[in-house]
Design a protein around this motif. Sequence first.
Motif, short mmCIF file in Angstrom:
data_model
loop_
_atom_site.label_atom_id
_atom_site.label_comp_id
_atom_site.label_asym_id
_atom_site.label_seq_id
_atom_site.Cartn_x
_atom_site.Cartn_y
_atom_site.Cartn_z
N GLU A 2 84.32 -48.05 66.94
CA GLU A 2 84.79 -49.45 66.99
C GLU A 2 84.53 -50.18 65.68
N GLU A 48 64.67 -54.40 62.48
CA GLU A 48 65.85 -54.59 63.33
C GLU A 48 67.15 -54.37 62.57
N ASN A 49 67.11 -54.59 61.27
CA ASN A 49 68.33 -54.42 60.49
C ASN A 49 68.03 -53.80 59.13
N LYS A 105 77.87 -43.73 73.88
CA LYS A 105 78.01 -45.15 73.55
C LYS A 105 77.88 -45.33 72.04
N PRO A 142 82.75 -56.02 66.70
CA PRO A 142 83.40 -56.13 65.39
C PRO A 142 84.87 -56.58 65.47
N GLN A 143 85.51 -56.32 66.60
CA GLN A 143 86.92 -56.70 66.71
C GLN A 143 87.09 -58.21 66.82
N ASP A 160 78.48 -52.50 58.71
CA ASP A 160 77.40 -52.98 59.59
C ASP A 160 77.81 -52.72 61.03
N TRP A 161 76.86 -52.40 61.86
CA TRP A 161 77.09 -52.32 63.30
C TRP A 161 75.80 -52.66 64.02
N SER A 162 75.89 -52.97 65.28
CA SER A 162 74.74 -53.52 65.99
C SER A 162 73.88 -52.47 66.66
N TYR A 163 74.14 -51.20 66.37
CA TYR A 163 73.47 -50.15 67.16
C TYR A 163 72.62 -49.23 66.29
N LYS A 164 72.36 -49.67 65.06
CA LYS A 164 71.73 -48.74 64.12
C LYS A 164 70.29 -48.39 64.46
N ILE A 199 68.55 -58.65 73.06
CA ILE A 199 69.23 -58.38 71.79
C ILE A 199 70.59 -59.08 71.78
N VAL A 200 71.03 -59.41 70.59
CA VAL A 200 72.37 -59.97 70.41
C VAL A 200 73.13 -59.01 69.50
N ARG A 201 74.28 -58.53 70.00
CA ARG A 201 75.06 -57.57 69.23
C ARG A 201 76.41 -58.14 68.87
N LEU A 202 77.03 -57.50 67.89
CA LEU A 202 78.31 -57.99 67.41
C LEU A 202 79.44 -57.11 67.92
N ARG A 256 72.74 -62.28 59.68
CA ARG A 256 73.48 -61.02 59.68
C ARG A 256 74.89 -61.23 60.25
N TYR A 257 74.95 -61.91 61.38
CA TYR A 257 76.24 -62.18 62.01
C TYR A 257 76.60 -63.65 61.77
N ASP A 302 69.19 -48.41 67.76
CA ASP A 302 69.10 -48.09 69.18
C ASP A 302 68.55 -46.67 69.37
N GLY A 307 64.71 -60.41 64.31
CA GLY A 307 65.82 -59.65 63.74
C GLY A 307 66.84 -59.23 64.77
N GLU A 308 66.38 -59.02 66.02
CA GLU A 308 67.30 -58.53 67.05
C GLU A 308 68.37 -59.55 67.44
#
Lengths: 276, 997
Positions: free
Chosen positions: A216, A165-166, A209, B332-333, A183-187, B327-330, B214-215, A189, B208-209
């Motif tokens: 972003e 997942e990461n 997207k 960034p802003q 880091d970003w949350s879409y790597k 899933i949980v996403r970040l 990580r966050y 996807d 991990g999702e």
Amino acid sequence: MELSFYPGCTAHSTAWEFTKSTQAVMEVLGHKLTEIDDWNCCGGASARAINRSVGLGLPARNLLIAEKSGKPMLIPCAGCYNNTRRAQHAFEKGDEEAGRLAGTVGGKWGGSIEVWSFVDFFEKPGILDEISAKVKKPLKGLKVVAYYGCQLLRPPAVTKSSNWENPTALEKACEAAGATALDWSYKVDCCGADMGISHGHNAGELCSKLGEKAAEAGADAIVVSCGLCQANLDMRQAKTKLPVVYVTEVLGAAFGHSGASSWWKKHLIDPSGLFR
Amino acid sequence: MEHNPKNTALVLGGGLAGMAAALNLAARGHQVILADSAPAFGGLFPLLDNQFPTQSCGVCFMNCQTPTYCPFIQAELHKNIELVPNATLTAASGEAGDFMVRLAVAPSSVNPSKCTDCGACEVVCPVEVTREFGDGLETRKAIYRAYPKSVGKGYVVDRAACTRCGECVKACDANAVELDMAGSERLAQVAAVILAPGGRTVDASVKGEYGFGRYANVLSGVKFERMLAAGSPSSGKPVRVSDGNTPESLAFVQCVGSRDPAAGRGHCSSVCCMFSLKQALFAKDRSPSTKITFYYMDMRAFGKDYEKYVREAEAVGIEFVRAMPSIVRLDPQTQNLLVSVYGQSGLTETPHSMVVLANGFECSPETAAAAKLFGLDTDLAGLKPTDELSPCGTKTPGVFAAGVFRGPKDIPEATAEGAAAAGLAAALMARPDESGAPLYPTPADFLDEEPKVGVVLCRCEGYTEKFINFSELAWIASKLPEVSFVETIDHACSKKGMEECRRLFGQHEPNRLVLASCTERIVGDLYSFMFKEMGVHPGVFSAADLRGVARSGVLDDAAAEIACAVSAANATTFSTPRRVTAQDNVLVVGGGATGLATALSLSELGHTVHLVEKTGELGGNLKSSFKTVEGSDPKAWLASAIEKAKNNPLIQLHLRSRAVESKGRIGQFTTRIENPEGSVELLHGAVVLATGAAEVKPKGHGYGQSPRVLTQKELEGRLAIGDFPGGRVVMLQCVESREIAENCRPWCSRVCCTHALKNAREILRQRPDSDVRVLYRDLRAYGRFETAYQAARSEGVTFTAFDLKTRPEISAGADKVKVAWAEPSYGGKATFDADWLVLSVGMAPDAVDTAELARVFGVETDAGGFFTEKNPKAATTDFAKPGVYLAGLAHAPKHASEAMTQARAAAARISALLAAKTLEAPANPSNVSANICSRCGVCVDACPYGARELDFEHNRAVVDEIVCKACGACVTACPNKAARQHGASPAQLYGMIDELL
């Protein structure tokens, strides 16, 4: 070290620059790549969807050829890698299907070599240090996000990945080359490449997207390790036009490789400005 | 400590279950080696700032009533308990009654006999690493204490992190740091082993999702629990880790690493729904502007009164979303987290400022290895069950199990299991001649002497010293009347502090001691116990709440508090405590599985039992139970239990009998039993009420009108004899349950979901062509029952959730039952012509019976007719009234195995009580000045312990000194000042008030 090299069908076409940069980087790092003899299609694109035994048999044959060389098998393309690992997994389950597979391809998998993607390769001890040592033009100020897509690490039962997942191997390689990896949350996807032909607009939405999310996060470029992801993202970002570069291109540029300028020409979104 | 191997048990694991086991054994007079792999005792418990559903705080919740008695300190102080921290079990051999065990004791690198807990080492240590306590919310040094005020020896060096720079060695004035300390080995011969090593929380990063690790603003449940503790970096407020801001919105994600075969963990962790609800309620309380969302699959609030807790959460506006986020996403802003959920409106992404992952529990590899040494198998859910109708036993004779090791569970169950395991272990050992409890000495002669008061000031490990200048305070205190010395100690409620007080008392020989530390509630019992052991009447001791007063920073206030206590000490009087001899037999009311199990356990522990059953037959609910969820045969158990009870010379059966009147007190009850032939008076030392509960007959839903409508229990009976033809079957859960409405029960009956699973699978086994659909609100298949749920799904049972707004419509005919429901999978209405409708109705006690028994024995029931226990967390088998106990379904609905656990726990607790043989009154019980008592009865109502009653013959109130807890409520309530108490005379109180004014 010496590696056997499986290029796959995109190696000489849409992902020509991936192959070229791979060869260039390996040469600089002092690793010898030997293309495996008489390789065939990995079966990932269509065979897998239509017939399981053909989908497994095609990569199984490549595996057996590679094993004869006794060297680790490097597969840059994510799709090829994934399907080859599936064949390996099918062999290693040792069940009835494994027996049939051995019959189909006329031999058993001995399990004596490892099958690597670039993610696996960068995780081997010492590789990142080797990279750092060869950097001539540190990519200072270059901000990238790494994009792995869905094939390089999943399913974990097949790839044996511990962090699907990461993953962070591509980021570490870019950092070793002096770039800043964000880091970003879409790597991991999906970019939709598999349905690029049948459902182009869906693939377009996914790519757009991904481009927006990368922007972003503050990235100047998206780093990939898959010919299909690259082509798809390069073609289909609607608003953003972030360059999509192979990790080997990033390393090659940092090594000051003379071939780099020819690689950039293969891109739809020109990345050359980032690597001057 | 010298051990008698035939009278010693090893308890492995010093969490709540292990501690409950150890304390029960020690109280009965057995010796205990209590070993834990951690440097400090308490397991997960010290992490908890508050508990559900009582919202009570801290370690001290364990006090069922005043005065407080902390189980950790109690275990540390008990002369029958030896604490062995840092210990790992490495070998075990032998058999029940004679085991040899080997413990490897890791070096703490700090000599406990020299360390003064001053903390200088910690200050100078340059190494900072993640603090395990609280899952990494904070950091700690390489030399550290696991948690503040830890029980077990304080400081320890983390060898892996230590750089051996030697700064701590230099900083330690006591020369306690020994970086080269070698580990040791401890061999022990013991008669029994109790395994209570607990569990560990699942690493939240297995999912991990969800981005844990990580966050920054994604926290594990443990980490958030730590954040909500008063001593956390944010002082108990929920804040974002990324910026310290108050979260606008907070999301809880349930079942992280639970109910998730893909993550390798199929079991339900049973407690996460409740601890997350608790966290949500506290977060809301401390940050009312924070919007809270709860993402969950099933709200598993199945314990006693837990349903109320869910309603409380709904009432404060917590939003419940039944969905498992993908899933949980970040972002960034904003550093917000985007939670993706797939629901009826497709995929939605909701931003939250902060996310808490409710990570569940699992068995650690170290625990699995320890279990293996005794031939026991584990999986990630813990010990693999063997005989569920012999709870807390294992397949290895002489080895018993308790707590989370037997599967994730909450505190009430863990402590009950600890007591139950203690009872099983105790049955293997000889009945001790006397218990470990010391008796009060009679007041010594010196009490007639002029008062000579010692004052001991407690720094509370530097806390109180922050506010008050101690040398100034000591000088003022030394000038108070009759004060002979003033000394300062560091930590009054630690073993070390108590030893210091003991030494000072011996050195200065005062005849009163004022301890200026905390309230009487906190230190009172500890010091009473200590003075008893010293052979000194505990009436010499009094406490002043220096810690509480000092926080104002006003020296005069602190001085007045001490002056007040000194004044009281000067004026105090002493009583000669009354003693009674306990009857060594027990009355058990109720002859179902629980009553039978209680009686059998008591007889195994050597007590005689009167077992009273109102019907003509033993067995209760088990008479109509045919198979348990896990496949055991309850009928076989019942037949053997009845046989054993009938042939046991220690057990006397009273069938067709009822307890109609009871007099007396703990140790000496006289109860009249009526049967058709007449009545009989029984003398007994304690009583257990195990009158059970039964499946309720539904009022509506076509039950009784259509032959096609059955209850779950009726279905089970038909399946058992192959008399159920199958077909199209609908099971409806929570019928007339979990609802505040007429003919409904507000509580969850806990067992119905698993019984439905069991019966649904049995239908498909017998009649594979059947179509079985379960309509449920929350499928409460907790713990390992989750496996049965997953199996039922894969075998073809279909499950559809509904809520009170979308409740299914039923129309029952003579040979078909039409059921219609809102089908969430396509958002429309589904109709189903069922051949059978099976109702899961839940259970209730016979409220008339329980009310009558409550009257007879002076205990309480709740609105549903269930008995009200003394403390819902720590003492579920005790009533507030001493000597009266409860067990089984009359406490709350539960499975047979859980009821039997309580049966064994109650038996063990009674056996520990009766081991004392002599019971005695507190140091300063209340008394009645007979000539001014007007028999108004106000004191009787005021007494929370039932210690007072009216004596009509002599026209006055009387006090049962054994039952009296010396709380003083009657003294304040009495309008005539006829209620009095030693240690609280009017002169004394006025003197105290004067000092405070």
